[in-house]
Design an enzyme around this catalytic site. Structure first.
Site, mmCIF file in Angstrom:
data_model
loop_
_atom_site.group_PDB
_atom_site.id
_atom_site.type_symbol
_atom_site.label_atom_id
_atom_site.label_comp_id
_atom_site.label_asym_id
_atom_site.label_seq_id
_atom_site.Cartn_x
_atom_site.Cartn_y
_atom_site.Cartn_z
ATOM 1 N N ASP A 100 -9.443 -6.353 -6.733
ATOM 2 C CA ASP A 100 -8.946 -4.996 -6.482
ATOM 3 C C ASP A 100 -9.664 -3.978 -7.364
ATOM 4 O O ASP A 100 -10.321 -4.332 -8.354
ATOM 5 C CB ASP A 100 -7.432 -4.968 -6.758
ATOM 6 C CG ASP A 100 -6.702 -3.941 -5.908
ATOM 7 O OD1 ASP A 100 -7.368 -3.018 -5.398
ATOM 8 O OD2 ASP A 100 -5.480 -4.053 -5.774
ATOM 9 N N ASP A 150 -3.632 -0.355 2.389
ATOM 10 C CA ASP A 150 -2.311 -0.703 1.862
ATOM 11 C C ASP A 150 -1.234 -0.399 2.897
ATOM 12 O O ASP A 150 -0.091 -0.811 2.734
ATOM 13 C CB ASP A 150 -2.021 0.118 0.594
ATOM 14 C CG ASP A 150 -2.582 -0.558 -0.647
ATOM 15 O OD1 ASP A 150 -3.126 -1.667 -0.524
ATOM 16 O OD2 ASP A 150 -2.464 0.024 -1.732
#
Ligand code: GLA
Length: 767
Positions: free
Chosen positions: A463, A533
């Site tokens: 990430d 997301d």
């Protein structure tokens, strides 16, 4: 194939050709990029514009460079357009005049320290600045069967003095005058890849100054003729293998011709005598068959020449990710139980997301300290991985290695390792590590190697949750600070190169708050990306539609999450959440153990169905099909044309709707296909009080009677069975089952709620 004839260069792919020549003076004149033409001479018929009336300038060979289509535009000599190269010579002059010296046919080679597409056939053209010892090399690589051409540039300072590079772009494409549109993909966190189409007039840009390729504007863009649509029209698409700031400009000059340039953004680089500078590799493709044609070329190109290694053609596991199941509240017991629940629905991989490492109580702590938190995981990662593997589920882990929290052991030890100053804009309470420094890259690499070597980890979610803005490194002198952003990317690539080579079988999934670094550069190291997301199926169908123009679904992580959705609080049917996620790499962002037995059964059935068709869903050719307003219909077709699947998603349900057929794409003409739909279930509770229209006894919404009826009364599911030729499915279309339109329900009625969908399967008739 690359053909060189006298002063003519023709780069041919299966269906396209790109041609340029050297003028008598040695300037590279661009001739053509489009469908292949019958004869070499056909490419060479473009005029060299010697003169333009009025006040245009001529160079000292009599060429009017203001309107000459070129391969390597520079500053000065009458060319007023955005240049490919812009340098500052020692005397402060910027005028630059590159002339052809020779060409070579090297082994395919990419820029140093950056990723490049695998394979292809390469042409290297070398040019020299007329009055300086400065060389420009342009590398063209032809990927014949996918109709893609890659390009990158190298500057070499062979003189005795320093040269400043203000710009070194990767690609330039000059197009003749015409009416064009520019299509770009813009957005923000949780709203990635919104398609923006603008008429091309004056100058338009697509760029990121965020230090990452960014969700604000993806590097992928297309230029098309006015009137181009999904199936028809000329389209030129551009993209880059680069993960930092980028800049693309589309410019119409005074005579109507168009210049496209694309490359790194914000570069300013000191080129010392004897040094070279490489631009990242860029790619372009042309299709005369609309946006659909471009996607059918870019998808196989990405699958075959960008994604590589162990996972390139391997089916990807169905995963369950812990993030939305328990956020930072991680524990050994919960992880093991989630793995068990994952196995029970047929999932193959448990990903332990954020929250597992020492001191990570929330998002303001511990980035940089990559060891297991003894409070949450007292037995450590190796024991956890073992226990999870024993359940028959593989173990995956979330990391964010490029970052550092102020509240971390790493920061206490190395406060000077941050990029920029301490007193600066901060994102998600974290700083970025200064990857321009070799010792920082070493730390990142070694800590990740220790993790991967210390436990049985099959998957890493890498990430990166903030953008880069206050660019500064104490390791460079003031005049070189504008090299920082690019040096960061080079540092990152060196880490990724080392790690992915050391752990070739680990499945890496790239993520940057979802799609904030979704680009071909990252895809060279990591075969898939967490696309957004936002897991809301309505938003996701739009986001995935945007990605599909330039990227295949085999690189898109797509998960089913809980309802109401955590990003939008929208409630949507479980089936449509699955249908949308199935058009990519399926995962679950929830704990199946928290769901009712009935819902769990549904998840189990979904996973089994997906696995049965996994190769099709992951590696079939995705097509965007004609879709009515507020609807979205996409299909995937297997490479041999024997099998296809399609999802029809509807945002807003309408009473008494119009009967609009669904038109397919990609099914083979005379082949006979049998169409069925993925079985769905409707429930008594879907009707609310309307159920009393039929029911002999009154049923109140929410009452025990309703619950009992819901449990025992199963409504028939709408089922569609059709047989027709591929041609008929594409041209005549097919009608989905009659929808529920306000009154009347019987077996064959299709009950659609808002944000609902149907999934269809086509199977080729076997003799
Ligand atoms: C980012 C990612 C999410 C999740 C969180 C964890 O936002 O995009 O999927 O991993 O970080 O902090």
């Amino acid at each position: 194939m690359i053909r060189t004839e006298k002063n003519l260069f023709i780069l041919e792919t299966s269906h396209t050709a790109y041609a340029f020549r050297t003028t008598e003076a040695g300037v590279l004149q661009h001739l053509y990029y489009g469908a292949r033409l019958p004869r070499s001479e056909d490419y060479d018929s473009a005029p060299v514009i010697l003169n333009q009336p009025g006040n245009a300038l001529l160079d000292n060979d009599g060429l009017c460079r203001e309107d000459l289509l070129q391969e390597a535009g520079t500053v000065g000599w009458g060319d007023l357009r955005e240049p490919l190269v812009d340098v500052l010579f020692p005397d402060g002059g910027r005028s630059c005049d590159f002339r052809f010296t020779h060409f070579e046919r090297p082994e395919t080679q990419g820029p140093d320290g950056m990723p490049s597409a695998v394979g292809g056939e390469t042409l290297k053209v070398v040019l020299k600045e007329r009055t300086h010892e400065l060389y420009l090399e342009i590398y063209y690589t032809v990927f014949e069967e996918t109709d893609v051409i890659a390009r990158w540039t190298r500057l070499i300072n062979d003189g005795a003095e320093t040269i400043w590079v203000n710009r070194l772009m990767s690609q330039q494409l000059d197009l003749p005058a015409g009416d064009y549109d520019l299509v770009t993909f813009r957005g923000a966190w949780a709203r990635e890849m919104d398609t923006v189409r603008q008429q091309l007039a004056g100058e338009l840009r697509w760029s990121s100054t965020a230090g990452v390729s960014s969700n604000r504007c993806n590097p992928f863009a297309m230029v098309c003729r006015h009137g181009t649509d999904e199936d028809h029209g000329d389209v030129w698409a551009l993209n880059m293998l680069y993960s930092g700031s980028h800049l693309g400009t589309a410019q119409v000059n005074a005579y109507g011709s168009v210049r496209l340039v694309q490359g790194m953004g914000g570069l300013h680089w000191q080129l010392l005598p004897g040094e070279k500078l490489d631009a990242p590799q860029a790619v372009m493709t042309y299709s005369g068959e609309g946006f659909g044609g471009v996607s059918c070329q870019m998808h196989p190109f990405v699958r075959r020449h960008i994604v590589r290694g162990y996972w390139q053609n391997r089916e990807r596991p169905v995963l369950v990710n812990s993030w939305e199941a328990f956020y930072f509240k991680v524990s050994h017991r919960k992880a093991v139980s989630l793995a068990r629940n994952a196995r029970n629905i047929g999932a193959e991989l448990l990903v332990l997301d954020d929250g597992w490492f020492r001191g990570r109580t929330d998002d303001s702590h511990a980035l940089g300290d990559w060891t297991a938190d003894p409070k949450k995981l007292p037995d450590g990662l190796a024991a956890l991985a073992r226990e999870i593997n024993e359940q028959g589920v593989r173990f995956g882990l979330w990391v964010e290695p490029e970052m550092i929290s102020e509240k971390s052991e790493l920061f206490s030890a190395h406060p000077d390792w941050i990029l920029g100053h301490r007193d600066q804009a901060i994102g998600r309470n974290q700083y970025v590590l200064d990857l321009t420094r070799p010792e920082v890259c070493r730390y990142v690499c070694d800590s990740m190697k220790a993790l991967l070597g210390g436990a049985d980890i099959s998957y890493i979610k890498w990430d990166m949750n903030r953008i880069l803005s206050d660019m500064f490194t104490p390791t460079l002198p003031p005049e070189r600070q504008r090299e920082t952003a690019h040096r960061y990317v080079l540092g990152l690539y060196s880490i990724l190169d080392e790690l992915t080579k050391a752990f070739p079988e680990v499945l890496f999934e790239s993520c940057a708050s979802g799609g904030n670094r979704f680009d071909l550069g990252m895809l060279c190291y990591m075969p898939q990306v967490w696309a957004s997301d936002n897991t809301d199926s309505a938003c996701r169908s739009h986001i995935q539609w945007g990605y599909s123009y330039g990227y295949p679904q085999s690189v898109l992580g797509c998960h089913v999450s809980d309802s109401p959705n955590h990003q939008t609080l929208r409630r949507s049917p479980l089936r449509s959440r699955f249908h949308v996620a199935a058009m990519g790499l399926l995962g679950y962002e929830l704990d199946p153990g928290e769901m009712s037995g009935e819902k769990r059964d549904e998840l189990r059935e979904q996973v089994a169905f997906y696995k049965a068709h996994r190769r099709l869903f992951q590696f079939g050719q995705l097509r965007r099909c004609p879709s009515a307003k507020g609807e979205c219909f996409t299909m995937v077709i297997s490479p041999d044309g024997a099998e296809a699947a399609g999802v029809h998603f509807v945002w807003e349900n309408q009473p008494n709707p119009k009967s609009i057929p669904l038109y397919c794409r990609g099914l083979e003409g005379e082949t006979i296909y049998h169409l069925t739909n993925h079985p769905t279930q409707s429930r008594i509770t879907d009707f609310g009080s309307l159920v009393n229209y039929m029911s002999p006894v009154r049923i109140r919404s929410g009452s025990l009677v309703e619950k009992a009826a819901d449990r025992f009364v199963k409504l028939p599911s709408d089922a569609l069975k059709l047989t027709a030729s591929g041609e008929a499915f594409c041209r005549r279309g097919f009608y989905p089952v009659q929808p529920f339109g306000g009154t009347g329900f019987n077996g064959p009625t299709r009950l659609m709620r808002d944000f609902d969908s149907r999934l269809y399967i086509w199977e080729k008739e076997t003799e």
